[in-house]
Write an enzyme that holds these catalytic residues in place. Structure first.
Site, short mmCIF file in Angstrom:
data_model
loop_
_atom_site.label_atom_id
_atom_site.label_comp_id
_atom_site.label_asym_id
_atom_site.label_seq_id
_atom_site.Cartn_x
_atom_site.Cartn_y
_atom_site.Cartn_z
N GLU A 167 35.18 38.08 34.79
CA GLU A 167 36.14 37.15 34.15
C GLU A 167 36.55 37.54 32.73
O GLU A 167 36.53 36.71 31.83
CB GLU A 167 35.56 35.73 34.17
N GLU A 201 33.48 35.66 46.33
CA GLU A 201 32.94 34.29 46.16
C GLU A 201 33.77 33.29 46.95
O GLU A 201 34.14 32.22 46.46
CB GLU A 201 32.93 33.90 44.66
C1 XIL Z 1 28.37 29.09 39.74
C2 XIL Z 1 27.14 28.69 40.54
O1 XIL Z 1 27.49 28.59 41.90
C3 XIL Z 1 26.58 27.39 40.03
O2 XIL Z 1 25.33 27.11 40.65
C4 XIL Z 1 26.38 27.45 38.52
O3 XIL Z 1 25.98 26.18 38.04
C5 XIL Z 1 27.66 27.87 37.82
O4 XIL Z 1 28.10 29.09 38.36
N1 XIL Z 1 32.39 32.21 39.26
C6 XIL Z 1 31.25 32.99 39.23
C7 XIL Z 1 29.95 32.40 39.66
O5 XIL Z 1 31.34 34.20 38.96
O6 XIL Z 1 28.87 32.95 38.97
C8 XIL Z 1 29.96 30.89 39.54
O7 XIL Z 1 28.76 30.40 40.12
C9 XIL Z 1 31.19 30.30 40.21
C10 XIL Z 1 32.44 30.81 39.55
#
Ligand code: XIL
Length: 371
Positions: free
Chosen positions: A156, A261
């Protein structure tokens, strides 16, 4: 592929294949196309949720750590590292012959404040922060060398308008923090795949900025293997055409594209725009949490169609896409029950709250079978 289809048709005719459901697996159906992964919390990799762990082993051939390898988890204080949960995550993946992903090395979120400050709480200088970044990456990537196959090196780094995000990394080190992070990761494990990972790259401005960034890095000889599209999608956003164009644009630069994701938010939007920035917070009223008693059939069907359309486009680009990872296993554990508003009941994944395959699961399997 033609051959495979005939064999499958013959097997179906002879009653040799199981009906969709119990015997059918994502990793089996997609074996010839790309890896299928899931992000895991500790209940899976410690196997405290035995049924959940069994489901993961049966369905997925790649895993990502939902939180266990983030800076705040492995390196909470300047005094040292805390590798316990990360070790058991990697152990679980290696033992089950999975393609193990490390997530993530350099990010602005879930990184403790001390990382950017000296002992007096004053901002660090460039050299000192680069040294910290180097030490962190060498310790973490080095520890799992040969066992973690791919790392989200930088997560990011871009803003919605396609410019570099004003993070402490950028402010203190300057633009080359990204190249440095990849160099250090490559130094720590020359064989590991290295990724740039971000959300909303499907939006025109951010995609343009992303393409420019990756083009520059490659031109400088920075070892970027793939771009990760996080894939935090909704039913209506982004368009399939935008996903298609985004995969094409990055692949044209000469890198692979992974969906890292994936989930599909089915609830009413509570933020101004679609975002996966974990610092976004929103209030939820009663009308923003409409499905506490279950997802109605019509929405269930829309979700299945949405997943089918997404996997159709991933399959179309199977020369570019080497992995599709879902951000979670069952709807019960999805982060989208608490993001961007807390305490909602969401249905973003392929397995329901009991771990049973949903119509979206059948739709995803169906796309692989129709190839
Ligand atoms: C999220 C997790 O799923 C949660 O458990 C945590 O509280 C916050 O982060 N983008 C990403 C991930 O790269 O690391 C994030 O994961 C979701 C958004």
């Amino acid at each position: 592929m033609f051959c495979k289809r005939i064999v499958l048709a013959t097997m179906v005719a002879a009653g040799l294949t199981a009906p969709l459901g119990a015997q059918t697996t994502l990793k089996g159906a997609y074996h010839d196309f790309f890896r299928i992964g899931a992000a895991l919390g500790p209940e899976y990799f410690t196997e405290s949720d035995a049924a959940g762990a069994t489901l993961v082993k049966a369905q997925f051939d790649s895993i990502s750590p939902e939180n266990a390898l983030k800076w705040e988890s492995v390196h909470p204080s300047p005094q040292g590292f805390h590798f316990g949960p990360a070790d058991s995550y990697v152990e679980f993946g290696v033992k089950n012959h999975m393609f193990v992903i490390g997530h993530c090395l350099v990010w602005h979120s879930q990184t403790p404040r001390w990382v950017f400050e000296d002992e007096q709480g004053k901002p660090l200088g460039r050299e000192e922060l680069l040294r910290r970044m180097h030490d962190h990456i060498l310790a973490v990537v080095g520890r799992y060398r040969g066992r973690v196959s791919g790392w989200d090196v930088v997560n990011e780094a871009l803003d919605e308008d396609g410019t570099l995000r004003q993070s402490p990394w950028l402010r203190i080190i300057g633009e080359d923090y990204i190249a440095k992070a990849f160099e250090y990761a490559h130094e720590a494990d020359p064989k590991a795949e290295l990724y740039y990972n971000d959300y909303s790259l499907e939006n025109e401005a951010k995609r343009k900025g992303g393409v420019e960034l990756i083009r520059k890095l490659l031109a400088q000889g920075v070892p970027v293997t793939a771009v990760g599209l996080q894939g935090h999608y909704a039913l209506e956003w982004p368009s399939i055409e935008a996903v298609d164009a985004t995969i094409t644009a990055f692949h044209a630069l000469g890198v692979k594209v992974n969906i890292t994701e994936l989930d599909v938010d089915v609830l009413p939007r509570v933020t101004r725009t679609h975002t996966a920035d974990v610092s976004s917070r929103a209030e939820s009223g009663a009308d923003s949490n409409p499905y506490t008693a279950g997802l109605p059939a019509a929405q269930q069907q829309s979700l299945a169609e949405r997943y089918a359309a997404l996997f159709r486009v991933f399959l179309k680009h199977r020369d570019a896409v080497t992995r599709v990872t879902l951000w979670g296993v069952t709807d019960r554990g999805s982060w989208l029950n608490n993001f961007p508003a807390r305490g909602r009941t969401n249905y973003p994944l392929l397995f329901d709250r009991e771990g049973k395959p949903k119509p979206a699961f059948d739709a995803v399997i169906g796309e692989a079978r129709s190839r």
